[in-house]
Design a protein around this motif. Structure first.
Motif, mmCIF file in Angstrom:
data_model
loop_
_atom_site.group_PDB
_atom_site.id
_atom_site.type_symbol
_atom_site.label_atom_id
_atom_site.label_comp_id
_atom_site.label_asym_id
_atom_site.label_seq_id
_atom_site.Cartn_x
_atom_site.Cartn_y
_atom_site.Cartn_z
ATOM 1 N N PRO A 283 83.869 50.617 46.249
ATOM 2 C CA PRO A 283 85.267 50.542 46.667
ATOM 3 C C PRO A 283 86.138 49.792 45.666
ATOM 4 O O PRO A 283 85.763 48.721 45.184
ATOM 5 C CB PRO A 283 85.198 49.798 48.001
ATOM 6 N N LEU A 284 87.295 50.369 45.354
ATOM 7 C CA LEU A 284 88.310 49.691 44.559
ATOM 8 C C LEU A 284 89.174 48.875 45.522
ATOM 9 O O LEU A 284 89.797 49.433 46.424
ATOM 10 C CB LEU A 284 89.157 50.708 43.804
ATOM 11 N N VAL A 285 89.186 47.576 45.327
ATOM 12 C CA VAL A 285 89.938 46.691 46.231
ATOM 13 C C VAL A 285 90.981 45.960 45.394
ATOM 14 O O VAL A 285 90.660 45.002 44.690
ATOM 15 C CB VAL A 285 89.008 45.691 46.945
ATOM 16 N N ASP A 286 92.226 46.421 45.467
ATOM 17 C CA ASP A 286 93.287 45.838 44.651
ATOM 18 C C ASP A 286 94.310 45.062 45.474
ATOM 19 O O ASP A 286 95.426 44.804 45.015
ATOM 20 C CB ASP A 286 93.987 46.917 43.828
ATOM 21 N N HIS A 287 93.923 44.670 46.695
ATOM 22 C CA HIS A 287 94.778 43.854 47.547
ATOM 23 C C HIS A 287 93.903 43.208 48.617
ATOM 24 O O HIS A 287 92.748 43.604 48.806
ATOM 25 C CB HIS A 287 95.878 44.700 48.201
ATOM 26 N N ILE A 288 94.458 42.229 49.305
ATOM 27 C CA ILE A 288 93.710 41.599 50.391
ATOM 28 C C ILE A 288 93.559 42.584 51.531
ATOM 29 O O ILE A 288 94.542 43.155 52.015
ATOM 30 C CB ILE A 288 94.424 40.322 50.892
ATOM 31 N N LEU A 289 92.346 42.805 51.966
ATOM 32 C CA LEU A 289 92.086 43.755 53.042
ATOM 33 C C LEU A 289 92.331 43.131 54.410
ATOM 34 O O LEU A 289 92.083 41.937 54.617
ATOM 35 C CB LEU A 289 90.636 44.246 52.970
ATOM 36 N N LYS A 290 92.782 43.949 55.315
ATOM 37 C CA LYS A 290 92.866 43.523 56.715
ATOM 38 C C LYS A 290 91.477 43.631 57.338
ATOM 39 O O LYS A 290 90.641 44.411 56.868
ATOM 40 C CB LYS A 290 93.862 44.392 57.479
ATOM 41 N N VAL B 295 84.838 37.225 43.934
ATOM 42 C CA VAL B 295 85.805 36.984 42.858
ATOM 43 C C VAL B 295 87.015 37.902 43.030
ATOM 44 O O VAL B 295 88.163 37.484 42.826
ATOM 45 C CB VAL B 295 85.145 37.207 41.487
ATOM 46 N N ILE B 296 86.780 39.142 43.432
ATOM 47 C CA ILE B 296 87.883 40.078 43.652
ATOM 48 C C ILE B 296 88.789 39.582 44.772
ATOM 49 O O ILE B 296 90.028 39.629 44.653
ATOM 50 C CB ILE B 296 87.329 41.481 43.969
ATOM 51 N N TYR B 297 88.210 39.066 45.839
ATOM 52 C CA TYR B 297 89.025 38.545 46.941
ATOM 53 C C TYR B 297 89.927 37.416 46.468
ATOM 54 O O TYR B 297 91.131 37.398 46.745
ATOM 55 C CB TYR B 297 88.132 38.048 48.081
ATOM 56 N N ASP B 298 89.359 36.474 45.741
ATOM 57 C CA ASP B 298 90.160 35.334 45.287
ATOM 58 C C ASP B 298 91.160 35.739 44.209
ATOM 59 O O ASP B 298 92.216 35.119 44.071
ATOM 60 C CB ASP B 298 89.251 34.203 44.811
ATOM 61 N N SER B 299 90.851 36.776 43.443
ATOM 62 C CA SER B 299 91.839 37.313 42.503
ATOM 63 C C SER B 299 93.004 37.929 43.257
ATOM 64 O O SER B 299 94.178 37.719 42.903
ATOM 65 C CB SER B 299 91.186 38.375 41.601
ATOM 66 N N ASN B 300 92.687 38.694 44.288
ATOM 67 C CA ASN B 300 93.746 39.308 45.089
ATOM 68 C C ASN B 300 94.569 38.273 45.845
ATOM 69 O O ASN B 300 95.769 38.483 46.089
ATOM 70 C CB ASN B 300 93.152 40.319 46.065
ATOM 71 N N LEU B 301 93.946 37.167 46.208
ATOM 72 C CA LEU B 301 94.674 36.093 46.865
ATOM 73 C C LEU B 301 95.787 35.575 45.955
ATOM 74 O O LEU B 301 96.893 35.261 46.404
ATOM 75 C CB LEU B 301 93.715 34.962 47.230
ATOM 76 N N ASP C 256 98.378 38.848 45.341
ATOM 77 C CA ASP C 256 99.180 39.254 46.497
ATOM 78 C C ASP C 256 100.259 38.232 46.846
ATOM 79 O O ASP C 256 101.196 38.560 47.587
ATOM 80 C CB ASP C 256 98.282 39.459 47.724
ATOM 81 N N ASN C 257 100.124 37.011 46.337
ATOM 82 C CA ASN C 257 101.023 35.949 46.781
ATOM 83 C C ASN C 257 101.873 35.323 45.675
ATOM 84 O O ASN C 257 102.737 34.492 45.960
ATOM 85 C CB ASN C 257 100.206 34.841 47.458
ATOM 86 N N ILE C 258 101.629 35.708 44.443
ATOM 87 C CA ILE C 258 102.389 35.133 43.329
ATOM 88 C C ILE C 258 103.118 36.250 42.594
ATOM 89 O O ILE C 258 102.505 37.224 42.153
ATOM 90 C CB ILE C 258 101.463 34.379 42.362
#
Length: 556
Positions: free
Chosen positions: A160-167, A116-122, A125-127
Motif C-alpha cells: 500500500p502507498l500511504v501518503d497521508h494519515i489514515l483514518k 516511519v511512514i506514519y511519522d513522516s505523514n504526521l 499533513d500538519n506543516i
C-alpha cells in the motif's frame, strides 16, 4: 537538535480527543491544535521523526535489527547459524525459505517501515511549507517516506502507498498504484527528486551532521536507486551522477575499509546517511527501554566465542553466532580479491583464523607457528563445532571492543547508504546503457579494496561481481538477485547445512585441522522457488486486520 518526548505528543492526542468530557486546562500539555505552527514546532516534529527512524529501523522490537537481517539472510552469500539447529530460527527461516506470514523478521521490518511512514505523514499533513525551515522539514520527511516506500517495494512488490494519515476505517489495498510495482518505484523517485530541491547539502566530506540527517545526497540516492530498480537507467544515472559530482562524499582509504562497519567509521566521509543512534540525544539508557542499533546487532552477528578454546582479542562481546559466510561465495571472493584488505576484513580463512588472529589464551606468549599448531588455547574447542559455519569465518560485522564501549549492549549507527553503493549503482546504470563513464568508478572501488582484480572494461557482470564483494551483508544482495533474475544459487538453501570443527579437539589429532561436516536437519521443503519467493509474505498481523491486503505467493 532539540529533543522531543513521545509522551508529550501522546498526552496531547489523548486530551484533544476528550475535550468534550474534560474542560479543565491541562498543565504542561501542548494541544494538537496549537502545535505545528512555528518553525520550532516544525523542527521538533522532524526531530520526533528521526527518533521514530532510530527506533523503527535502527532499533528493534524483537531481538535484532530486523531490516538488514531480512534483506541479507535470503541471499546466496551467507548462511544462518547459531548454537544448533533451531537457534536463531527467525533468521534461518528467511535463509532457507521456509518462513510464513508470522515470521517476526518480516513483521518487524514491515511495521517498522510503515512506522516511519506514519511519522513522516504526521509532519507532512500538519506543516505547510511556508518558510525556508518548514520547506526543509517537509522535504526531509518526504525523503524518509520515499525511502521507506522504496524498501517496501523492494521487499513486498507493490504494498500500500500511504501518503497521508489514515483514518481507523481505512483499509488500503496493495497493487493499487497505477503501474503496479514500477508505478510505486516511479512515485518514490519523483518524491525524492522533488524533495531534493528544498534540502540542505552536506557541507563537505568531513561534515558529520550532514551524514546523520537527510540531505540532497540522500534524496538523490533514493531517487537513483528507485530508478535503477525500475529499469530507468538514464534517470538513475542522472540522479547518481549528481551525488558524485557534488564532491561531498569520498571513499575512505584502504586502511580504513574495515572501520566502516564499526563505531570508528560512524558519520565518516563515505557515509551518505546513517541512523544516528550514537549521538542522538533522545536515545535513553537501558532503563528507558530504548534499544540501540548495536544492542542485539552485536548479540546476533558476533561469533559464539564460548565454543572456542579462548577468545580472539579483536572481538568485543560474545554473540549468538547468528550468521556465517557461504563457502562458494568466500571462494569466489578469495579468487577475485586474493589477500586484499577488503577480503580479510570480510572473512578469514581457516589458516588466518587459527594463526593470524591474536587469541587471549596465547596473548604475550610469542609462540611460534609450530607451537600454535599444538596449543590447546586456540581453535574450536566445542565438540559439536560451529553450527552453520562452512570453513570460513565471517569478519565484517563482528563487533570490535570499540563497538561495546557503553556496556554489553553497545553503540553503533546503522548505515542506510554509503558512497560505495552510489558508485556501484552508477556503474551498473552505465553498463546497462553502454556508457563507459562508469568504468572509472568501478575501478575506484576495486583499487580502494586492494583487490587482485581490477576491471579493464565495464560490463554488467563485472559490476555484479564487484557489488557482491563490496556490499556483502549490507542489505542489497537479495533484492539485486531478484531484479537480475539471478536466483539459481538459492534454490537449495536449507540443504547440506555445514558445521565447522577442529580435529585437534574432536579427533585428538596432534595439530589443529579445520574441517566441515554437513547434515540435513530440515524435513520439509526448503529453498527459493521461482514465482513464489521473489517478494516476502505480508505479515499475518497486517492481513488479519485488512481484508484489502492480498497476500503474496510466499505467504500463501
Amino acid at each position: 537538535m532539540k529533543k522531543i518526548i513521545y509522551s508529550l505528543l501522546g498526552v496531547a492526542f489523548l486530551f484533544s480527543a476528550c475535550e468534550d468530557r474534560l474542560d479543565i486546562e491541562q498543565k504542561g500539555v501542548i494541544s494538537f491544535d496549537s502545535f505545528y505552527k512555528t518553525d520550532d514546532d516544525a523542527q521538533n516534529a522532524l526531530n520526533n521523526l528521526y527518533q521514530s527512524f532510530c527506533l523503527n529501523i535502527a532499533g528493534n522490537e524483537g531481538v535484532y535489527v530486523a531490516l538488514p537481517v531480512l534483506f541479507d539472510e535470503a541471499g546466496d552469500d551467507m548462511l544462518a547459524a547459531g548454537n544448533m539447529y533451531g537457534d536463531n530460527d527467525f533468521g534461518a527461516q528467511i535463509n532457507e525459505f521456509r518462513y510464513d506470514s508470522q515470521n517476526e523478521v518480516i513483521r518487524n521490518t514491515y511495521w517498522g517501515l510503515y512506522g516511519v511512514i506514519y511519522d513522516s505523514n504526521l509532519v507532512l499533513d500538519n506543516i505547510s511549507p511556508t518558510t525556508p525551515v518548514k520547506k526543509r522539514v517537509c522535504a526531509e520527511a518526504r525523503s524518509l517516506r520515499a525511502w521507506s516506500h522504496l524498501m517496501l517495494a523492494i521487499g513486498w512488490g507493490c504494498p500500500p502507498l500511504v501518503d497521508h494519515i489514515l483514518k481507523p476505517s481505512d483499509k488500503p489495498a496493495n497493487n493499487a498504484v497505477e503501474g503496479g510495482h514500477n508505478g510505486l518505484l516511479e512515485w518514490c523517485a519523483k518524491e525524492a527528486e522533488e524533495a531534493a530541491n528544498d534540502l540542505d547539502e552536506r557541507e563537505n566530506p568531513s561534515d558529520k551532521v550532514g551524514a546523520s540527517k537527510v540531505t540532497k545526497g540522500f534524496a538523490l540516492t533514493v531517487a537513483g536507486k528507485a530508478r535503477l530498480f525500475k529499469g530507468d537507467y538514464p534517470g538513475a544515472k542522472t540522479n547518481l551522477k549528481k551525488v558524485i559530482a557534488s564532491k561531498k562524499y569520498e571513499l575512505v582509504p584502504t586502511a580504513r575499509w574495515a572501520n566502516l562497519f564499526h563505531a570508528s567509521g560512524d558519520l565518516c566521509e563515505e557515509m551518505i546517511f546513517q541512523a544516528n543512534a550514537l549521538e542522538n540525544p533522545g536515545i535513553g539508557d537501558w532503563s528507558n527501554k530504548i534499544q540501540r542499533t548495536s544492542w542485539m546487532w552485536i548479540q546476533f552477528w558476533n561469533w559464539r566465542t564460548d565454543k572456542l578454546a579462548s577468545k580472539p582479542s579483536f572481538i568485543g562481546p560474545d554473540g549468538w553466532g547468528g550468521h556465517s559466510i557461504r563457502a562458494d561465495f568466500a571462494e569466489r571472493m578469495l579468487a577475485n580479491d586474493g589477500y586484499s584488505t577488503r577480503r580479510k576484513a570480510t572473512f578469514l580463512t581457516s589458516d588466518e583464523f587459527l594463526y593470524e588472529m591474536e587469541w587471549n589464551g596465547t596473548k604475550g606468549l610469542n609462540l611460534t607457528r609450530e607451537e600454535l599448531e599444538k596449543s590447546d588455547k586456540i581453535g574450536i574447542k566445542d565438540l559439536t563445532g560451529l553450527y552453520g559455519f562452512a570453513g570460513y569465518f565471517a569478519n565484517k560485522f563482528v563487533a570490535w571492543p570499540e563497538d561495546n564501549e557503553k556496556g554489553w549492549y553497545g553503540f553503533k549507527n546503522l548505515t542506510i547508504f554509503r558512497y560505495a553503493e552510489v558508485l556501484l549503482m552508477y556503474a551498473e546504470a552505465c553498463a546497462q546503457t553502454n556508457d563507459s563513464d562508469g568504468l572509472q568508478y568501478l575501478q575506484e572501488i576495486q583499487t580502494r579494496a586492494g583487490s587482485a582484480h581490477v576491471s579493464d572494461e565495464l560490463t554488467l557482470q563485472e559490476v555484479k561481481n564487484e557489488k557482491s564483494y563490496e556490499m556483502w551483508l549490507e542489505a542489497v544482495r537479495f533484492p539485486d538477485m531478484v531484479r537480475w533474475g539471478d536466483t539459481d544459487g538459492i534454490v537449495n538453501n536449507g540443504k547440506d547445512i555445514p558445521s565447522t570443527l577442529d580435529a585437534f579437539f574432536t579427533k585428538g589429532e596432534p595439530k589443529h585441522r579445520i574441517y566441515v561436516e554437513k547434515a540435513n536437519p530440515n524435513k520439509g521443503k526448503t529453498g527459493f522457488v521461482k514465482g513464489k519467493h521473489e517478494y516476502f509474505a505480508y505479515p499475518f498481523a497486517a492481513t488479519s486486520i485488512n481484508p484489502n491486503l492480498k497476500q503474496n505467493p510466499s505467504g500463501e
